[in-house]
Design an enzyme around this catalytic site. Sequence first.
Site, mmCIF file in Angstrom:
data_model
loop_
_atom_site.group_PDB
_atom_site.id
_atom_site.type_symbol
_atom_site.label_atom_id
_atom_site.label_comp_id
_atom_site.label_asym_id
_atom_site.label_seq_id
_atom_site.Cartn_x
_atom_site.Cartn_y
_atom_site.Cartn_z
ATOM 1 C CD GLU A 168 -2.183 -2.212 0.628
ATOM 2 O OE1 GLU A 168 -1.960 -2.522 0.153
ATOM 3 O OE2 GLU A 168 -3.445 -1.628 0.193
ATOM 4 N NE ARG A 218 -2.484 -6.135 2.532
ATOM 5 C CZ ARG A 218 -3.633 -5.932 2.439
ATOM 6 N NH1 ARG A 218 -3.695 -4.701 3.880
ATOM 7 N NH2 ARG A 218 -4.069 -5.837 1.448
ATOM 8 C CG HIS A 256 -3.044 4.293 1.633
ATOM 9 N ND1 HIS A 256 -4.279 3.310 0.722
ATOM 10 C CD2 HIS A 256 -2.126 4.180 2.678
ATOM 11 C CE1 HIS A 256 -4.734 2.710 2.440
ATOM 12 N NE2 HIS A 256 -3.093 2.941 2.847
ATOM 13 C CD GLN A 343 -21.403 7.247 2.773
ATOM 14 O OE1 GLN A 343 -22.076 6.561 1.742
ATOM 15 N NE2 GLN A 343 -21.987 8.134 3.340
HETATM 16 P P1 NAP Z 1 -26.359 16.632 -1.333
HETATM 17 O O1 NAP Z 1 -25.167 16.132 -1.663
HETATM 18 O O2 NAP Z 1 -27.441 18.241 -0.693
HETATM 19 O O3 NAP Z 1 -26.221 17.929 -2.928
HETATM 20 C C1 NAP Z 1 -27.304 18.752 -3.765
HETATM 21 C C2 NAP Z 1 -27.015 19.221 -5.343
HETATM 22 O O4 NAP Z 1 -27.922 20.506 -5.521
HETATM 23 C C3 NAP Z 1 -26.189 20.220 -4.596
HETATM 24 O O5 NAP Z 1 -25.140 20.060 -5.699
HETATM 25 C C4 NAP Z 1 -26.790 21.770 -4.480
HETATM 26 O O6 NAP Z 1 -25.514 22.381 -5.121
HETATM 27 C C5 NAP Z 1 -27.772 21.635 -5.256
HETATM 28 N N1 NAP Z 1 -28.639 23.086 -4.926
HETATM 29 C C6 NAP Z 1 -29.596 22.606 -3.400
HETATM 30 N N2 NAP Z 1 -30.295 23.335 -3.773
HETATM 31 C C7 NAP Z 1 -30.595 23.559 -5.171
HETATM 32 C C8 NAP Z 1 -31.270 24.690 -5.266
HETATM 33 N N3 NAP Z 1 -32.326 24.911 -4.876
HETATM 34 N N4 NAP Z 1 -31.609 24.767 -6.735
HETATM 35 C C9 NAP Z 1 -30.142 24.460 -7.317
HETATM 36 N N5 NAP Z 1 -29.288 23.485 -6.902
HETATM 37 C C10 NAP Z 1 -29.816 22.926 -5.851
HETATM 38 O O7 NAP Z 1 -27.950 16.285 -1.995
HETATM 39 P P2 NAP Z 1 -27.739 14.788 -2.812
HETATM 40 O O8 NAP Z 1 -27.070 14.683 -4.241
HETATM 41 O O9 NAP Z 1 -29.673 14.842 -2.987
HETATM 42 O O10 NAP Z 1 -27.352 13.288 -1.639
HETATM 43 C C11 NAP Z 1 -28.426 13.496 -0.419
HETATM 44 C C12 NAP Z 1 -27.091 12.644 0.041
HETATM 45 O O11 NAP Z 1 -27.030 11.117 0.000
HETATM 46 C C13 NAP Z 1 -25.994 12.877 -0.334
HETATM 47 O O12 NAP Z 1 -26.051 14.069 1.594
HETATM 48 C C14 NAP Z 1 -25.052 12.054 0.778
HETATM 49 O O13 NAP Z 1 -24.861 11.418 1.448
HETATM 50 C C15 NAP Z 1 -25.474 11.114 -0.246
HETATM 51 N N6 NAP Z 1 -25.264 9.946 -1.258
HETATM 52 C C16 NAP Z 1 -23.796 10.012 -1.473
HETATM 53 C C17 NAP Z 1 -22.852 9.720 -2.670
HETATM 54 C C18 NAP Z 1 -21.270 9.263 -2.346
HETATM 55 O O14 NAP Z 1 -20.811 9.684 -1.966
HETATM 56 N N7 NAP Z 1 -21.101 9.333 -3.720
HETATM 57 C C19 NAP Z 1 -23.981 8.998 -3.369
HETATM 58 C C20 NAP Z 1 -25.598 8.980 -2.717
HETATM 59 C C21 NAP Z 1 -26.037 10.143 -2.194
HETATM 60 P P3 NAP Z 1 -25.367 24.016 -5.252
HETATM 61 O O15 NAP Z 1 -26.637 24.389 -3.886
HETATM 62 O O16 NAP Z 1 -24.301 24.627 -4.581
HETATM 63 O O17 NAP Z 1 -26.537 24.487 -6.964
HETATM 64 FE FE1 SF4 Z 2 -16.891 0.184 5.665
HETATM 65 FE FE2 SF4 Z 2 -19.022 -0.290 6.560
HETATM 66 FE FE3 SF4 Z 2 -19.010 0.598 4.239
HETATM 67 FE FE4 SF4 Z 2 -18.603 -1.680 4.828
HETATM 68 S S1 SF4 Z 2 -20.460 -1.122 4.915
HETATM 69 S S2 SF4 Z 2 -17.392 0.034 3.683
HETATM 70 S S3 SF4 Z 2 -16.751 -1.823 6.630
HETATM 71 S S4 SF4 Z 2 -18.539 1.448 6.409
#
Ligand code: NAP
Ligand code: SF4
Length: 680
Positions: A168, A218, A256, A343
Amino acid sequence: MTNLHYPNLLAPLDLGFTTLRNRVMMGSMHTGLEDRFYNYGKLAAYFRERARGGVGLIVTGGISPDRRGWLLPFGGTLNSVFDLWNHRRVTTAVHQEGGKILMQILHAGRYGYQPLVVSASAVKSPISKFRPRALTEKGIESTIRDYVRCARLAQRAGYDGVEIMGSEGYLLNQFLCARTNLRTDRWGGSIENRMRLPVEIVRRVRAAVGTNCIIMYRHSLLDLVDGGNSWDDVVAVAKALEQAGVTIMNTGYGWHEARVPTIVTSVPRAAFRSVAARLRRELTIPVVVSNRINMPAEAEDIVHNGEADMISMARPFLADPDFVNKAATGRSDQINTCIGCNQACLDHTFANRRASCLVNPRAGHETELIYNKTLKKRRIAVVGAGPAGLSAATVAAECGHDVTLFDSSERIGGQFNLAMRVPGKEEFSETIRYFGRRIELTGVKLVLNQRVSRAQLMAQGFDDIIVATGIRPRTPPIDGIDHPKVLSYIDVLRDQAHVGRRVAIIGAGGIGFDVGEFLLHDPATPLPVPVAHWAGEWGVDLHAAPDSGNGGLTVPTPAIPVRQITLLQRKTSKLGAGLGKTSGWVHRATLQRNQVEMLAGVSYDKIDDRGLHITVNGKARLLEVDNIILCAGQDALAELMPSKKTRSGPRFHLIGGAALAAELDAKRAIREGAELAAGL
Ligand code: NAP
Ligand code: SF4
């Protein structure tokens, strides 16, 4: 006795001087608990549960042999007899449960996030702001002595042996590769010189600990960075390490700092098994394979085919300490599967927070979050069968309460049903399967297809009503938002609405990125994406031709985007900045490879037949698109909550997205549900 369900995986492994009860290893995972002496009671409880769960061998998180090797300031170190008492708490707990445990010796080298860092040469790493000092000859000699002392102390603390971390991109890997080893003395240059330090450490540790002590090493089979080792070098090093006294060869994939993902959920299951198999043919000692193996069926298949002797799973044991016992007794459908999201584990570790697990909030909190049987059974209604409601309902029922779970939809899972439709996130379906089984096993009464009102709930005489009704997607107030070109992410992910070739996505949070990946998937490629296809996309040489160089990197297959996508946000920050530390870059790289245009600092002017009109940097621009997909966050859905508290009647509780839509997050939702239910 041969296990009927997984006869190869659960067969003992005879090491000559000792026998492991099966071939399942809980690989090293830094929890943060090992860094503070006052947390060793919690660490012992954490490992005790995993040993009780039947795993054959446990490896601790990384412990440094000296201060220069710290990953973080004052990180876990074993260099004095004063540390023994704490470590004995861990080894005693594991041995009382019939398990075996190795302590991982990890010298971070230039990955240390602290000013004392050293390496083979003074080459700064892209992931630490501290430039290392090149170790002098004297410094190398004292480092070897530190490893030896650390291993001896580990033996005195009761560990069954040590794992020497050589992959790693940590110190020993830094010595092994020309990328970071620019030395011209006997510790650099040829592979014989570059391997001198790890080989010498193993030789001297073996001499110090004697023959009846496990030394696992490892070894990095694919460095996945420019200047990484060729396959010939990898094999030569492994053979020299075997000669020097290694008992078991564990394997690692990717530094990493590599720009190839190796553990996130989009990496196909067991992607590196063929590479481990290739090494196994070169050695006589047992070989362990790791990375993205999370269910017993794959693990059994690998051992059955002779591709590896042992299977290392680290995160799956955070998700479910009882993994092995469940597999051994034919209850694999009850395993709480690690979904590779990072996460609550690695994202916490890299933020210097205690590691836990999104799907199992007890991980790392075994002495704090306890599901005790209740003395006073309550009638509980949980409304909403998304992650928060599922967690609350099943924990409450496990504690002995009488629980009814309502959902207006025809299936459980809430937002996870959308996530699992995103290519590379298929694992999310495992969490729904797990909770489905928990509902059956704990006796939760499940009522689907029913939208309940507060009056109906009140009439049924519940003692507690847990409102986990989640969210409603936000509709931003943009002129023309009702235009037929406009779709919500739910229309796209759940209802499979037709989407044209040119697309604008409003909102670049996790869901905006997910929708981008969903729309870029070529329907001709099966899902989950086959390993060979994934390796081509990321430029990984899994076949490791004998003379292949460059740490297993090859030229990626060029992407042919199936759509033309623009991803937009109003903030001026980098798009995806809020995504997970260990996974966000993978999502960004995937969209970039598919030529997605990413625009920050946008204001939305209007939507009409021509497309989406925006202003960026003061300039008006028209995006001529077929569809505009709204991924603009969510508003809470908490109408069931009474407007004011009353002295009589049921107690109301609000959790998950319904409580805080702005931070909609499955990790928080599952933890909140479990904590609430455990405290009822
Ligand atoms: P989010 O992360 O809060 O993003 C919302 C997006 O909408 C932002 O880009 C924001 O950017 C925009 N936005 C907010 N209010 C707005 C408005 N009135 N008009 C236009 N744009 C607006 O929410 P999400 O994408 O729905 O995700 C929800 C949650 O799901 C996240 O907090 C996350 O934890 C989780 N999630 C994570 C992942 C991942 O990590 N891969 C994948 C899916 C879901 P601006 O305000 O800059 O425009
Ligand atoms: Fe980490 Fe749990 Fe997500 Fe697996 S499910 S990657 S152990 S947080």
